[in-house]
Structures are given as C-alpha cells and as structure tokens.
Motif scaffolding. Structure first.
Motif, PDB file in Angstrom:
ATOM      1  N   ASP A  18       0.839  -1.193   0.000  1.00 40.60           N
ATOM      2  CA  ASP A  18       0.000   0.000   0.000  1.00 40.60           C
ATOM      3  C   ASP A  18       0.872   1.240   0.000  1.00 40.60           C
ATOM      4  OD1 ASP A  18      -1.992   1.880   0.287  1.00 40.60           O
ATOM      5  OD2 ASP A  18      -2.400   1.415   2.376  1.00 40.60           O
ATOM      6  N   PRO A  19       0.885   1.981  -1.105  1.00 36.92           N
ATOM      7  CA  PRO A  19       1.637   3.243  -1.089  1.00 36.92           C
ATOM      8  C   PRO A  19       0.894   4.225  -0.196  1.00 36.92           C
ATOM      9  CG  PRO A  19       0.407   3.043  -3.117  1.00 36.92           C
ATOM     10  CD  PRO A  19       0.191   1.765  -2.352  1.00 36.92           C
ATOM     11  N   MET A  20       1.516   4.632   0.893  1.00 36.84           N
ATOM     12  CA  MET A  20       0.837   5.474   1.873  1.00 36.84           C
ATOM     13  C   MET A  20       0.312   6.756   1.237  1.00 36.84           C
ATOM     14  SD  MET A  20       0.011   5.399   4.998  1.00 36.84           S
ATOM     15  CE  MET A  20      -0.160   6.222   6.531  1.00 36.84           C
ATOM     16  N   PHE A  21       1.129   7.364   0.432  1.00 36.96           N
ATOM     17  CA  PHE A  21       0.722   8.621  -0.191  1.00 36.96           C
ATOM     18  C   PHE A  21       1.095   8.591  -1.667  1.00 36.96           C
ATOM     19  CE2 PHE A  21       1.672   9.622   4.257  1.00 36.96           C
ATOM     20  CZ  PHE A  21       0.415  10.018   4.658  1.00 36.96           C
ATOM     21  N   PRO A  22       0.253   7.963  -2.495  1.00 42.52           N
ATOM     22  CA  PRO A  22       0.559   7.932  -3.926  1.00 42.52           C
ATOM     23  C   PRO A  22       0.481   9.341  -4.513  1.00 42.52           C
ATOM     24  CG  PRO A  22      -1.646   7.100  -3.508  1.00 42.52           C
ATOM     25  CD  PRO A  22      -1.018   7.343  -2.162  1.00 42.52           C
ATOM     26  N   PRO A  23       1.101   9.539  -5.654  1.00 45.40           N
ATOM     27  CA  PRO A  23       1.033  10.865  -6.280  1.00 45.40           C
ATOM     28  C   PRO A  23      -0.419  11.298  -6.467  1.00 45.40           C
ATOM     29  CG  PRO A  23       2.547   9.429  -7.472  1.00 45.40           C
ATOM     30  CD  PRO A  23       1.859   8.585  -6.446  1.00 45.40           C
ATOM     31  N   ARG A  24      -0.692  12.553  -6.157  1.00 42.18           N
ATOM     32  CA  ARG A  24      -2.059  13.077  -6.258  1.00 42.18           C
ATOM     33  C   ARG A  24      -2.318  13.616  -7.654  1.00 42.18           C
ATOM     34  NH1 ARG A  24      -5.381  13.738  -2.462  1.00 42.18           N
ATOM     35  NH2 ARG A  24      -6.174  15.732  -3.179  1.00 42.18           N
ATOM     36  N   THR A  25      -3.516  13.307  -8.146  1.00 40.49           N
ATOM     37  CA  THR A  25      -3.917  13.827  -9.457  1.00 40.49           C
ATOM     38  C   THR A  25      -5.053  14.834  -9.328  1.00 40.49           C
ATOM     39  OG1 THR A  25      -5.443  11.978  -9.731  1.00 40.49           O
ATOM     40  CG2 THR A  25      -3.218  11.718 -10.643  1.00 40.49           C
ATOM     41  N   LYS A  26      -5.550  14.999  -8.098  1.00 38.99           N
ATOM     42  CA  LYS A  26      -6.662  15.933  -7.865  1.00 38.99           C
ATOM     43  C   LYS A  26      -6.124  17.204  -7.220  1.00 38.99           C
ATOM     44  CE  LYS A  26      -9.879  12.149  -7.105  1.00 38.99           C
ATOM     45  NZ  LYS A  26     -10.736  11.483  -6.147  1.00 38.99           N
ATOM     46  N   SER A  27      -6.831  18.301  -7.431  1.00 34.31           N
ATOM     47  CA  SER A  27      -6.394  19.569  -6.858  1.00 34.31           C
ATOM     48  C   SER A  27      -7.024  19.837  -5.489  1.00 34.31           C
ATOM     49  CB  SER A  27      -6.733  20.727  -7.802  1.00 34.31           C
ATOM     50  OG  SER A  27      -8.132  20.764  -8.024  1.00 34.31           O
ATOM     51  N   ALA A  28      -8.009  19.024  -5.092  1.00 37.43           N
ATOM     52  CA  ALA A  28      -8.660  19.219  -3.789  1.00 37.43           C
ATOM     53  C   ALA A  28      -7.669  18.935  -2.662  1.00 37.43           C
ATOM     54  CB  ALA A  28      -9.868  18.303  -3.665  1.00 37.43           C
ATOM     55  N   LYS A  29      -7.848  19.651  -1.559  1.00 32.84           N
ATOM     56  CA  LYS A  29      -6.973  19.455  -0.407  1.00 32.84           C
ATOM     57  C   LYS A  29      -7.234  18.098   0.233  1.00 32.84           C
ATOM     58  CE  LYS A  29      -5.989  24.125   1.085  1.00 32.84           C
ATOM     59  NZ  LYS A  29      -5.974  25.037   2.230  1.00 32.84           N
ATOM     60  N   VAL A  30      -6.174  17.547   0.841  1.00 34.86           N
ATOM     61  CA  VAL A  30      -6.270  16.299   1.581  1.00 34.86           C
ATOM     62  C   VAL A  30      -7.009  16.581   2.883  1.00 34.86           C
ATOM     63  CG1 VAL A  30      -4.903  14.492   2.690  1.00 34.86           C
ATOM     64  CG2 VAL A  30      -4.097  15.536   0.581  1.00 34.86           C
ATOM     65  N   LYS A  31      -7.792  15.624   3.364  1.00 35.31           N
ATOM     66  CA  LYS A  31      -8.504  15.795   4.632  1.00 35.31           C
ATOM     67  C   LYS A  31      -7.498  16.062   5.750  1.00 35.31           C
ATOM     68  CE  LYS A  31     -12.491  13.022   3.423  1.00 35.31           C
ATOM     69  NZ  LYS A  31     -13.282  11.857   3.701  1.00 35.31           N
ATOM     70  N   LYS A  32      -7.935  16.828   6.741  1.00 32.54           N
ATOM     71  CA  LYS A  32      -7.053  17.312   7.800  1.00 32.54           C
ATOM     72  C   LYS A  32      -6.276  16.189   8.499  1.00 32.54           C
ATOM     73  CE  LYS A  32      -6.942  20.295  11.826  1.00 32.54           C
ATOM     74  NZ  LYS A  32      -7.714  21.159  12.716  1.00 32.54           N
ATOM     75  N   GLY A  33      -6.960  15.109   8.884  1.00 34.22           N
ATOM     76  CA  GLY A  33      -6.298  14.007   9.580  1.00 34.22           C
ATOM     77  C   GLY A  33      -5.180  13.393   8.752  1.00 34.22           C
ATOM     78  N   MET A  34      -5.447  13.180   7.478  1.00 37.58           N
ATOM     79  CA  MET A  34      -4.422  12.607   6.598  1.00 37.58           C
ATOM     80  C   MET A  34      -3.307  13.607   6.337  1.00 37.58           C
ATOM     81  SD  MET A  34      -4.925   9.481   6.120  1.00 37.58           S
ATOM     82  CE  MET A  34      -3.832   9.100   4.782  1.00 37.58           C
ATOM     83  N   ALA A  35      -3.642  14.888   6.277  1.00 37.42           N
ATOM     84  CA  ALA A  35      -2.617  15.910   6.062  1.00 37.42           C
ATOM     85  C   ALA A  35      -1.647  15.943   7.240  1.00 37.42           C
ATOM     86  CB  ALA A  35      -3.262  17.281   5.859  1.00 37.42           C
ATOM     87  N   ILE A  36      -2.168  15.806   8.457  1.00 43.18           N
ATOM     88  CA  ILE A  36      -1.306  15.793   9.646  1.00 43.18           C
ATOM     89  C   ILE A  36      -0.400  14.575   9.616  1.00 43.18           C
ATOM     90  CG2 ILE A  36      -1.317  15.529  12.158  1.00 43.18           C
ATOM     91  CD1 ILE A  36      -3.922  17.225  12.141  1.00 43.18           C
ATOM     92  N   LEU A  37      -0.973  13.412   9.323  1.00 44.65           N
ATOM     93  CA  LEU A  37      -0.171  12.190   9.254  1.00 44.65           C
ATOM     94  C   LEU A  37       0.882  12.303   8.149  1.00 44.65           C
ATOM     95  CD1 LEU A  37       0.302   9.332  10.292  1.00 44.65           C
ATOM     96  CD2 LEU A  37      -1.417   8.541   8.666  1.00 44.65           C
ATOM     97  N   HIS A  38       0.494  12.849   7.023  1.00 44.92           N
ATOM     98  CA  HIS A  38       1.425  13.032   5.912  1.00 44.92           C
ATOM     99  C   HIS A  38       2.585  13.929   6.330  1.00 44.92           C
ATOM    100  CE1 HIS A  38       2.723  14.581   1.876  1.00 44.92           C
ATOM    101  NE2 HIS A  38       2.654  13.286   1.647  1.00 44.92           N
ATOM    102  N   ASP A  39       2.279  15.023   7.029  1.00 43.72           N
ATOM    103  CA  ASP A  39       3.322  15.939   7.495  1.00 43.72           C
ATOM    104  C   ASP A  39       4.279  15.251   8.458  1.00 43.72           C
ATOM    105  OD1 ASP A  39       2.286  17.972   5.957  1.00 43.72           O
ATOM    106  OD2 ASP A  39       1.263  18.976   7.625  1.00 43.72           O
ATOM    107  N   ILE A  40       3.746  14.455   9.381  1.00 44.60           N
ATOM    108  CA  ILE A  40       4.592  13.745  10.345  1.00 44.60           C
ATOM    109  C   ILE A  40       5.509  12.762   9.629  1.00 44.60           C
ATOM    110  CG2 ILE A  40       4.573  12.027  12.199  1.00 44.60           C
ATOM    111  CD1 ILE A  40       1.969  13.395  13.192  1.00 44.60           C
ATOM    112  N   LEU A  41       4.936  11.978   8.741  1.00 46.35           N
ATOM    113  CA  LEU A  41       5.725  10.969   8.038  1.00 46.35           C
ATOM    114  C   LEU A  41       6.720  11.602   7.074  1.00 46.35           C
ATOM    115  CD1 LEU A  41       2.995   8.282   7.394  1.00 46.35           C
ATOM    116  CD2 LEU A  41       4.697   8.368   9.216  1.00 46.35           C
ATOM    117  N   GLU A  42       6.340  12.690   6.450  1.00 51.33           N
ATOM    118  CA  GLU A  42       7.240  13.388   5.533  1.00 51.33           C
ATOM    119  C   GLU A  42       8.433  13.948   6.305  1.00 51.33           C
ATOM    120  OE1 GLU A  42       6.261  17.282   3.503  1.00 51.33           O
ATOM    121  OE2 GLU A  42       5.995  15.847   1.859  1.00 51.33           O
ATOM    122  N   THR A  43       8.179  14.486   7.496  1.00 49.85           N
ATOM    123  CA  THR A  43       9.251  15.010   8.344  1.00 49.85           C
ATOM    124  C   THR A  43      10.202  13.900   8.731  1.00 49.85           C
ATOM    125  OG1 THR A  43       7.774  16.708   9.207  1.00 49.85           O
ATOM    126  CG2 THR A  43       9.735  16.227  10.500  1.00 49.85           C
TER     127      THR A  43
END
Length: 110
Positions: free
Chosen positions: A79-104
């Motif tokens: 499971d790719p945790m964060f596959p490349p996005r093709t949509k311009s809509a913002k990611v939901k807040k919970g996933m955005a926080i997790l994405h930021d933590i994992l990206e850091t």
C-alpha cells in the motif's frame, strides 16, 4: 471476515506502527468486554486474524520465508501510503497531519 485466514500487517514507520498497535489493543479490550455482544464477537474474530510486524516488509518477509515460520502468502498487497495526487482538492485534515509527520521523518532519514 470469512475471506482471509490471517492478515499480517508490516509497517516500517514507528508512528504508524504505534497507531496500528493501539488499534489492535483496542480490539483486544472490545473483544474481552463482558457479555460478548455482537460487537465484541466481531472484534474477537477480527483480532484473531490480524498480526502486526513492525519493520521493513522486505526484511520481515525474507526472515519469515527463510525460517519456515509460515508458508508464503497467497496475496501480498503493498500500500503506497501517499501515492502521487492527481486531484487539486486538499487532503482531509487528519491525513494531512499524518502526511506531514511521516514526511518530516522521511526527510530526517535522507
């Protein structure tokens, strides 16, 4: 629940592994609740099939297969945790926080 006999989750990120461990702990608590109602029964059935292996999946699978601890899996899903996005809509807040933590964390590993 009648499909898979066992699901082995392999997670390399310690934060996500801790979240999964907590989810399994919550299933344990729910499944041991008195009365064994439908939710507790479902939690018990589900918990008996789920196994968490913290660490890199390649290393874990190699170790399991070489040791003969278990037969090769019928299905492997990566499971790719964060596959490349093709949509311009913002990611939901919970996933955005997790994405930021994992990206850091990932940046710190580079």
């Amino acid at each position: 629940l009648n499909g898979a006999q066992e699901v082995h989750m392999m997670e390399r990120d310690p934060i996500v592994a801790a979240l999964l461990r907590d989810a399994l702990r919550r299933l344990d608590v729910l499944s041991s609740s008195s009365g064994l109602d439908d939710r507790a029964n479902l939690a018990l059935k589900l918990r008996r099939k789920l196994f968490l292996h913290p660490g890199d999946s390649v290393d874990i699978m190699s170790e399991i297969l070489q040791s003969g601890q278990a037969p090769p899996p019928d299905i492997t899903y990566l499971d790719p945790m964060f596959p490349p996005r093709t949509k311009s809509a913002k990611v939901k807040k919970g996933m955005a926080i997790l994405h930021d933590i994992l990206e850091t964390q990932q940046t710190g590993l580079d």
